[in-house]
Design an enzyme around this catalytic site. Sequence first.
Site, PDB file in Angstrom:
ATOM      1  N   THR A 192      38.197  27.590  34.693  1.00 43.38           N
ATOM      2  CA  THR A 192      38.793  27.932  35.990  1.00 43.38           C
ATOM      3  C   THR A 192      38.302  26.954  37.056  1.00 43.38           C
ATOM      4  OG1 THR A 192      38.747  30.265  35.413  1.00 43.38           O
ATOM      5  CG2 THR A 192      38.815  29.740  37.763  1.00 43.38           C
ATOM      6  N   ARG A 220      46.576  41.417  31.608  1.00 42.25           N
ATOM      7  CA  ARG A 220      45.157  41.294  31.989  1.00 42.25           C
ATOM      8  C   ARG A 220      45.009  40.353  33.185  1.00 42.25           C
ATOM      9  NH1 ARG A 220      41.265  36.901  32.619  1.00 42.25           N
ATOM     10  NH2 ARG A 220      39.209  37.733  32.172  1.00 42.25           N
ATOM     11  N   VAL A 221      44.213  40.760  34.151  1.00 39.47           N
ATOM     12  CA  VAL A 221      43.895  39.908  35.303  1.00 39.47           C
ATOM     13  C   VAL A 221      42.380  39.761  35.362  1.00 39.47           C
ATOM     14  CG1 VAL A 221      43.925  39.745  37.836  1.00 39.47           C
ATOM     15  CG2 VAL A 221      45.939  40.601  36.609  1.00 39.47           C
ATOM     16  N   ASP A 223      38.919  37.642  37.377  1.00 47.25           N
ATOM     17  CA  ASP A 223      38.313  37.647  38.714  1.00 47.25           C
ATOM     18  C   ASP A 223      38.961  36.663  39.681  1.00 47.25           C
ATOM     19  OD1 ASP A 223      37.285  35.584  36.995  1.00 47.25           O
ATOM     20  OD2 ASP A 223      35.844  35.101  38.573  1.00 47.25           O
ATOM     21  N   THR A 243      33.474  30.892  37.900  1.00 49.16           N
ATOM     22  CA  THR A 243      34.210  30.556  36.684  1.00 49.16           C
ATOM     23  C   THR A 243      33.566  31.344  35.557  1.00 49.16           C
ATOM     24  OG1 THR A 243      34.853  28.753  35.194  1.00 49.16           O
ATOM     25  CG2 THR A 243      32.750  28.511  36.311  1.00 49.16           C
ATOM     26  N   GLY A 244      34.334  31.635  34.531  1.00 45.12           N
ATOM     27  CA  GLY A 244      33.770  32.367  33.405  1.00 45.12           C
ATOM     28  C   GLY A 244      34.488  33.677  33.170  1.00 45.12           C
ATOM     29  N   GLY A 246      35.900  36.836  33.671  1.00 44.63           N
ATOM     30  CA  GLY A 246      36.221  37.509  34.924  1.00 44.63           C
ATOM     31  C   GLY A 246      35.808  38.957  34.997  1.00 44.63           C
TER      32      GLY A 246
HETATM   33  N1  GLY Z   1      37.504  33.460  35.430  1.00 46.55           N
HETATM   34  C1  GLY Z   1      38.789  33.452  34.899  1.00 46.55           C
HETATM   35  C2  GLY Z   1      39.167  34.676  34.226  1.00 46.55           C
HETATM   36  O1  GLY Z   1      38.341  35.423  33.737  1.00 46.55           O
HETATM   37  O2  GLY Z   1      40.346  34.921  34.120  1.00 46.55           O
END
Ligand code: GLY
Length: 332
Positions: A192, A220-221, A223, A243-244, A246
Amino acid sequence: MHRRKFLKNSSLGSAGLLGAATLAGCGGKTGPEAGAAPMLAASPGPVALCTWDFGNATEKAWSVLNAGGSALDAVEAGVKVEEANADNQTVGLGGRPDRDGHVTLDACIMDPAGNCGSVMGLEGFLHPVSVARKVMEETPHVILIGEGAAAFALEAGFEKQELLTEASRREWEEWKKTSDYQPVINIENHDTIGMLCMDEAGDLSGACTTSGLAYKMRGRVGDSPVIGAGLYVDNEVGGATATGLGEEVIRTVGSFLIVELMRQGMSPQEACEEGVRRIMAKNQGRTDFQIGFIALNKQGQTGAFCIHPGFSYRLYNGEGHRNIPSETFLKS
Ligand code: GLY
């Protein structure tokens, strides 16, 4: 001209003018006392930084800032570089799809006034960050999702296009053969881009954009489009972005936490470290996921911290342009 920029320019061009201008703001005193008055500090900007080693993105943001552009324009222009980069399979064009083969994009943006816009699960548009900016600037809302976000994007003049590239489609086909259709958590597939910028006037903005977790469940969403989780900016204090994985960032409202810790006096580095520690405290013993935070404060100081080695951030400021390896919670 913005007042701080005026004062900064004045300090470069005329100390006498600066003294007069400073005092005009303090009750209009003139005379000998003018020279003794404390000078307003020049902005430490411009500064541009982003998660990971996205040199082209920070360079683009820097070019906007260097030309006197706003932090808001800089973060948008910067992250758009990665949204259009088909070789980056975690953002925009070429992003890995969900487990049903749909490339669904999440993005958000925040300006110095605290305005924000976000799109979640947007399909078929190259620049979700620009759609998020339109949501911020042209609607009374903060978040649009899915079909509604796509309809809004079309209305706003964005062109629809296919974002699933042949390379990402082939990888997905391979994944389906062995995956049992189960979304997987992994440490690598999380690139990200979150970006923070300070402009010459010292104002802060941020943006964050992603195609999310590879082969995620449909709908799915993560962070990245969640204000406070994947991104938060407070123009009085600083900004942070993540990043990582979410889900873990959302559970601690990570970026907001980091900005609040900076407000309480922590440096960006200390605040990022505490943000990761909070996540690890809720995941005792679990190490099968990656999180990285970056932060920028109003003084132009930066910090970064992640769980696993391998994370770095790109920084562009008056001292140059470089990739900085992050400090890590777990050592290799
Ligand atoms: N950080 C991006 C996600 O988990 O979608």
